[in-house]
Design a protein around this motif. Structure first.
Motif, PDB file in Angstrom:
ATOM      1  N   LEU A  54       0.829  -1.204   0.000  1.00  0.00           N
ATOM      2  CA  LEU A  54       0.000   0.000   0.000  1.00  0.00           C
ATOM      3  C   LEU A  54       0.868   1.261   0.000  1.00  0.00           C
ATOM      4  O   LEU A  54       0.565   2.239  -0.692  1.00  0.00           O
ATOM      5  CB  LEU A  54      -0.927  -0.009   1.225  1.00  0.00           C
ATOM      6  CG  LEU A  54      -1.847   1.190   1.405  1.00  0.00           C
ATOM      7  CD1 LEU A  54      -2.720   1.411   0.178  1.00  0.00           C
ATOM      8  CD2 LEU A  54      -2.706   1.024   2.664  1.00  0.00           C
ATOM      9  N   ALA A  55       1.968   1.250   0.759  1.00  0.00           N
ATOM     10  CA  ALA A  55       2.876   2.408   0.793  1.00  0.00           C
ATOM     11  C   ALA A  55       3.466   2.665  -0.585  1.00  0.00           C
ATOM     12  O   ALA A  55       3.574   3.822  -1.028  1.00  0.00           O
ATOM     13  CB  ALA A  55       3.984   2.171   1.816  1.00  0.00           C
ATOM     14  N   GLN A  56       3.836   1.575  -1.295  1.00  0.00           N
ATOM     15  CA  GLN A  56       4.376   1.730  -2.650  1.00  0.00           C
ATOM     16  C   GLN A  56       3.328   2.335  -3.583  1.00  0.00           C
ATOM     17  O   GLN A  56       3.626   3.233  -4.376  1.00  0.00           O
ATOM     18  CB  GLN A  56       4.826   0.358  -3.186  1.00  0.00           C
ATOM     19  CG  GLN A  56       6.053  -0.222  -2.511  1.00  0.00           C
ATOM     20  CD  GLN A  56       7.348   0.383  -3.055  1.00  0.00           C
ATOM     21  OE1 GLN A  56       7.323   1.295  -3.879  1.00  0.00           O
ATOM     22  NE2 GLN A  56       8.480  -0.128  -2.581  1.00  0.00           N
ATOM     23  N   ASP A  57       2.079   1.850  -3.484  1.00  0.00           N
ATOM     24  CA  ASP A  57       1.006   2.364  -4.346  1.00  0.00           C
ATOM     25  C   ASP A  57       0.749   3.851  -4.075  1.00  0.00           C
ATOM     26  O   ASP A  57       0.558   4.645  -5.003  1.00  0.00           O
ATOM     27  CB  ASP A  57      -0.281   1.567  -4.103  1.00  0.00           C
ATOM     28  CG  ASP A  57      -0.177   0.129  -4.596  1.00  0.00           C
ATOM     29  OD1 ASP A  57       0.742  -0.149  -5.410  1.00  0.00           O
ATOM     30  OD2 ASP A  57      -0.993  -0.705  -4.168  1.00  0.00           O
ATOM     31  N   ILE A  58       0.738   4.205  -2.780  1.00  0.00           N
ATOM     32  CA  ILE A  58       0.479   5.606  -2.422  1.00  0.00           C
ATOM     33  C   ILE A  58       1.583   6.503  -2.956  1.00  0.00           C
ATOM     34  O   ILE A  58       1.314   7.575  -3.536  1.00  0.00           O
ATOM     35  CB  ILE A  58       0.340   5.750  -0.893  1.00  0.00           C
ATOM     36  CG1 ILE A  58      -0.955   5.086  -0.410  1.00  0.00           C
ATOM     37  CG2 ILE A  58       0.363   7.220  -0.478  1.00  0.00           C
ATOM     38  CD1 ILE A  58      -1.099   5.035   1.101  1.00  0.00           C
ATOM     39  N   LEU A  59       2.835   6.104  -2.808  1.00  0.00           N
ATOM     40  CA  LEU A  59       3.948   6.918  -3.290  1.00  0.00           C
ATOM     41  C   LEU A  59       3.891   7.055  -4.807  1.00  0.00           C
ATOM     42  O   LEU A  59       4.154   8.144  -5.348  1.00  0.00           O
ATOM     43  CB  LEU A  59       5.286   6.296  -2.858  1.00  0.00           C
ATOM     44  CG  LEU A  59       6.530   7.080  -3.271  1.00  0.00           C
ATOM     45  CD1 LEU A  59       6.507   8.500  -2.710  1.00  0.00           C
ATOM     46  CD2 LEU A  59       7.804   6.363  -2.821  1.00  0.00           C
ATOM     47  N   ARG A  60       3.526   5.985  -5.491  1.00  0.00           N
ATOM     48  CA  ARG A  60       3.436   6.039  -6.952  1.00  0.00           C
ATOM     49  C   ARG A  60       2.361   7.037  -7.394  1.00  0.00           C
ATOM     50  O   ARG A  60       2.562   7.833  -8.308  1.00  0.00           O
ATOM     51  CB  ARG A  60       3.129   4.639  -7.493  1.00  0.00           C
ATOM     52  CG  ARG A  60       3.143   4.549  -9.008  1.00  0.00           C
ATOM     53  CD  ARG A  60       3.239   3.111  -9.508  1.00  0.00           C
ATOM     54  NE  ARG A  60       2.283   2.249  -8.836  1.00  0.00           N
ATOM     55  CZ  ARG A  60       2.643   1.296  -7.960  1.00  0.00           C
ATOM     56  NH1 ARG A  60       3.922   1.124  -7.656  1.00  0.00           N
ATOM     57  NH2 ARG A  60       1.721   0.526  -7.387  1.00  0.00           N
ATOM     58  N   GLU A  61       1.201   6.992  -6.700  1.00  0.00           N
ATOM     59  CA  GLU A  61       0.116   7.925  -7.037  1.00  0.00           C
ATOM     60  C   GLU A  61       0.517   9.383  -6.728  1.00  0.00           C
ATOM     61  O   GLU A  61       0.194  10.305  -7.478  1.00  0.00           O
ATOM     62  CB  GLU A  61      -1.132   7.557  -6.248  1.00  0.00           C
ATOM     63  CG  GLU A  61      -1.803   6.261  -6.677  1.00  0.00           C
ATOM     64  CD  GLU A  61      -2.513   6.400  -8.014  1.00  0.00           C
ATOM     65  OE1 GLU A  61      -2.810   7.556  -8.396  1.00  0.00           O
ATOM     66  OE2 GLU A  61      -2.754   5.373  -8.659  1.00  0.00           O
ATOM     67  N   ILE A  62       1.215   9.570  -5.630  1.00  0.00           N
ATOM     68  CA  ILE A  62       1.642  10.924  -5.256  1.00  0.00           C
ATOM     69  C   ILE A  62       2.614  11.480  -6.289  1.00  0.00           C
ATOM     70  O   ILE A  62       2.515  12.645  -6.709  1.00  0.00           O
ATOM     71  CB  ILE A  62       2.276  10.923  -3.854  1.00  0.00           C
ATOM     72  CG1 ILE A  62       1.188  10.709  -2.781  1.00  0.00           C
ATOM     73  CG2 ILE A  62       3.019  12.233  -3.576  1.00  0.00           C
ATOM     74  CD1 ILE A  62       1.730  10.557  -1.375  1.00  0.00           C
ATOM     75  N   ARG A  63       3.535  10.660  -6.736  1.00  0.00           N
ATOM     76  CA  ARG A  63       4.505  11.116  -7.737  1.00  0.00           C
ATOM     77  C   ARG A  63       3.831  11.434  -9.064  1.00  0.00           C
ATOM     78  O   ARG A  63       4.239  12.341  -9.785  1.00  0.00           O
ATOM     79  CB  ARG A  63       5.591  10.062  -7.925  1.00  0.00           C
ATOM     80  CG  ARG A  63       6.609  10.034  -6.794  1.00  0.00           C
ATOM     81  CD  ARG A  63       7.678   9.012  -7.046  1.00  0.00           C
ATOM     82  NE  ARG A  63       8.703   9.055  -6.008  1.00  0.00           N
ATOM     83  CZ  ARG A  63       9.653   8.128  -5.871  1.00  0.00           C
ATOM     84  NH1 ARG A  63       9.698   7.095  -6.716  1.00  0.00           N
ATOM     85  NH2 ARG A  63      10.546   8.227  -4.912  1.00  0.00           N
ATOM     86  N   MET A 102      12.912   8.543   1.382  1.00  0.00           N
ATOM     87  CA  MET A 102      12.415   8.955   2.689  1.00  0.00           C
ATOM     88  C   MET A 102      10.895   9.045   2.703  1.00  0.00           C
ATOM     89  O   MET A 102      10.248   8.759   3.711  1.00  0.00           O
ATOM     90  CB  MET A 102      13.003  10.317   3.057  1.00  0.00           C
ATOM     91  CG  MET A 102      14.487  10.304   3.374  1.00  0.00           C
ATOM     92  SD  MET A 102      14.834   9.470   4.927  1.00  0.00           S
ATOM     93  CE  MET A 102      14.089  10.600   6.105  1.00  0.00           C
ATOM     94  N   ALA A 103      10.303   9.450   1.573  1.00  0.00           N
ATOM     95  CA  ALA A 103       8.844   9.546   1.511  1.00  0.00           C
ATOM     96  C   ALA A 103       8.205   8.174   1.704  1.00  0.00           C
ATOM     97  O   ALA A 103       7.182   8.042   2.399  1.00  0.00           O
ATOM     98  CB  ALA A 103       8.416  10.144   0.176  1.00  0.00           C
ATOM     99  N   LEU A 104       8.801   7.142   1.095  1.00  0.00           N
ATOM    100  CA  LEU A 104       8.262   5.794   1.248  1.00  0.00           C
ATOM    101  C   LEU A 104       8.357   5.332   2.700  1.00  0.00           C
ATOM    102  O   LEU A 104       7.427   4.723   3.244  1.00  0.00           O
ATOM    103  CB  LEU A 104       9.021   4.823   0.331  1.00  0.00           C
ATOM    104  CG  LEU A 104       8.561   3.359   0.382  1.00  0.00           C
ATOM    105  CD1 LEU A 104       7.109   3.240  -0.044  1.00  0.00           C
ATOM    106  CD2 LEU A 104       9.459   2.489  -0.498  1.00  0.00           C
ATOM    107  N   ILE A 105       9.485   5.624   3.348  1.00  0.00           N
ATOM    108  CA  ILE A 105       9.652   5.267   4.763  1.00  0.00           C
ATOM    109  C   ILE A 105       8.595   5.971   5.604  1.00  0.00           C
ATOM    110  O   ILE A 105       7.968   5.376   6.485  1.00  0.00           O
ATOM    111  CB  ILE A 105      11.065   5.657   5.245  1.00  0.00           C
ATOM    112  CG1 ILE A 105      12.128   4.847   4.495  1.00  0.00           C
ATOM    113  CG2 ILE A 105      11.194   5.462   6.752  1.00  0.00           C
ATOM    114  CD1 ILE A 105      13.549   5.304   4.777  1.00  0.00           C
TER     115      ILE A 105
END
Length: 414
Positions: free
Chosen positions: A17-26, A43-46
Motif C-alpha cells: 500500500l505504501a508503494q502504491d500511495i507513493l506512486r500515485e503521489i509522484r 524517505m517519503a516511502l519510509i
C-alpha cells in the motif's frame, strides 16, 4: 476480534500500500524531489510506511491512548518544504491524497471482514485525527526551517549593512554631504574594487539589488519589545542594535517617502540625506547627528525626520564647540547687558540682519513699535560699532544668533 483481524490484514498490506500511495503521489506531483536515506530508500516511502504502521498499531492496541507518530520523518518533511521555499499547502495536499488512497484500501479490508458501518466511521474519524497529528509534526519542522532561514537571512543582511556603512565611512570631522537637501542624481564612484566586489557578493546572497542611491535611517524604539516596522523587503533593517538602523534604496523614487511614512507610524528617528551608494556612511552619520539632537530636545521628536528638511539645524548645531567659541567672541559686547535686555538686543540684531530693512520692517517682524527698534538699533551701533557694517562680521553674527534661536535661546519671529 474484528478490529484485531482488521489490523492484522492491514499490516500485511502496508508495504504494498505504501508503494502504491507513493506512486500515485509522484504521478499527481511530478516535481516532488526524491530524497533517499542512508540505505538508498526514498524517505517519503519510509514516512508513508511508518505512518500506516503507526495508525494500524494504534487501532490494534488493547487500550486507547495517544497515537505514536514517526516524528523525525514528518518533521523532516516539513523542514524540507521550508528549505526548498514551498508552502505547507502543497504538503498538506499530499497528505490528504495519501489518506484518501489509504482509506480506500482499508475500507475494502473492512468490507471483506464485514466490520459494521458505525465501526468503520469511527476508524475513519481516527484516521483524520491521526492525519492532523502528522500535519502538526510537519508544521513544527517547517517552522524550525523557516526560523533558521530567517535567522541566516538576517545575519547575512547585517553583514551587508556592516560593510556598506563602515568600510567607507567618511571622516567624522567633515561637513554635510555636498548634495544634502538637493537630491542630485549624479552617481559617484563605487569605492575600492575589493569593497564593491564584496558588496555585490553579500547583496546577491540576500537577494538585494545594489541601488545607485541610498538613505540611511537611525530609529528610536517606542518600547524595548517593539515589533519591527513593516518597511518592506527592499529596505535593509537591522533591529539588533540599541538604535535600529535601516538602509533605504532609491529613497527619492516615486511613492517611497509615503510608504516609509506609513510603515514608520509610532516610531521616531531620522533618515539621512540621499547619497550615492558609496557614501552610505555619510548618510548614516547625519542621521545619527539628527537623533542626538532629537534626544536633547533640539529637533522634534515622536516622528521619523528627514535630515534634508532640517539642514540648518544640523549644520549650525552639530559643531557645537566651534559655534560656542564663535558666539563668545561675536556676542562679547552683550556681556555687560542684563540677561533680558541682552536677549532683546540679540533678537533685534538678528531680525535686522535677516531683513536688512529699516525700523518699520524690523518692528513688524518683532511685533514691537518702530521707535523701540530705533532705540535698540542705536544701542547695537554703540556696542558693535563699525563691525555691523562688515559683511564677514554680519555673517558670523547671523550664524551664531540663528544657532541660539534653534536652541530656543532666542524667540522665534516672523
Amino acid at each position: 476480534m474484528q478490529v484485531r483481524r482488521f489490523a492484522a490484514l492491514a499490516l500485511d498490506e502496508v508495504p504494498a500500500l505504501a508503494q502504491d500511495i507513493l506512486r500515485e503521489i509522484r504521478a499527481e506531483y511530478p516535481g516532488l524531489p526524491v530524497v533517499l536515506d542512508e540505505s538508498g530508500e526514498p524517505m517519503a516511502l519510509i514516512g508513508i510506511r511508518r505512518a500506516l504502521e503507526g495508525f494500524v498499531q494504534q487501532i490494534a492496541a488493547a487500550e486507547g491512548g495517544r497515537p505514536r507518530y514517526p516524528l523525525e520523518v514528518f518533521q523532516e518533511f516539513g523542514r524540507g518544504e521550508g528549505l526548498h521555499g514551498r508552502s505547507l499547502d502543497s504538503l498538506q495536499a499530499i497528505y490528504r491524497l495519501g489518506v484518501r488512497l489509504a482509506w480506500r484500501r482499508l475500507a475494502e479490508i473492512g468490507q471483506q471482514i464485514e466490520i459494521p458501518p458505525p465501526a468503520m466511521y469511527e476508524l475513519a474519524e481516527s484516521g483524520f485525527e491521526y492525519l492532523d497529528g502528522l500535519v502538526d509534526q510537519s508544521v513544527r519542522g517547517y517552522a524550525e526551517a523557516a526560523a533558521r532561514q530567517e535567522g541566516e537571512r538576517l545575519r547575512l543582511q547585517r553583514k551587508l549593512m556592516e560593510l556598506l556603512l563602515s568600510e567607507r565611512r567618511g571622516d567624522p570631522g567633515q561637513g554635510p554631504p555636498a548634495d544634502i537637501g538637493h537630491g542630485s542624481g549624479a552617481r559617484s564612484g563605487s569605492g575600492r574594487p575589493g569593497v564593491r566586489s564584496a558588496l555585490d557578493e553579500r547583496a546577491a546572497r540576500v537577494g538585494w539589488q545594489l541601488p545607485e542611491r541610498v538613505a540611511v535611517g537611525v530609529l528610536l524604539r517606542p518600547a524595548r519589545d517593539a515589533v519591527a516596522p513593516a518597511v518592506g523587503q527592499g529596505v535593509l533593517l537591522d533591529m539588533e542594535t540599541e538604535q535600529p538602523r535601516m538602509v533605504v534604496p532609491d529613497p527619492e523614487a516615486a511613492g517611497r517617502p509615503e510608504l516609509l511614512r506609513r510603515a514608520m507610524a509610532g516610531w521616531s528617528g531620522a533618515i539621512g540625506p540621499p547619497v550615492p551608494l558609496a557614501d552610505a556612511a555619510k548618510s548614516l552619520r547625519w542621521a545619527e547627528a539628527a537623533v542626538r539632537l532629537m534626544e536633547r530636545g533640539l529637533l522634534p521628536s515622536g516622528e521619523v525626520l528627514h535630515c534634508t528638511e532640517y539642514t540648518e539645524a544640523l549644520v549650525l548645531l552639530q559643531p557645537e564647540e566651534l559655534i560656542e567659541d564663535l558666539a563668545r567672541r561675536c556676542l562679547a559686547p552683550l556681556a555687560h547687558c542684563g540677561p533680558a535686555h541682552g536677549r532683546r538686543l540679540a533678537e533685534t540684531l538678528l531680525a535686522w540682519l535677516e531683513t536688512r530693512g529699516g525700523a518699520p520692517e524690523v518692528a513688524a517682524r518683532l511685533g514691537v513699535h518702530p521707535q523701540t527698534v530705533r532705540y535698540r538699533l542705536r544701542q547695537i551701533r554703540e556696542l558693535w560699532g563699525d563691525e555691523v557694517d562688515d559683511p564677514d562680521r554680519r555673517f558670523e553674527l547671523e550664524l551664531v544668533l540663528r544657532a541660539r534661536r534653534l536652541r530656543g535661546e532666542l524667540g522665534r519671529v516672523g
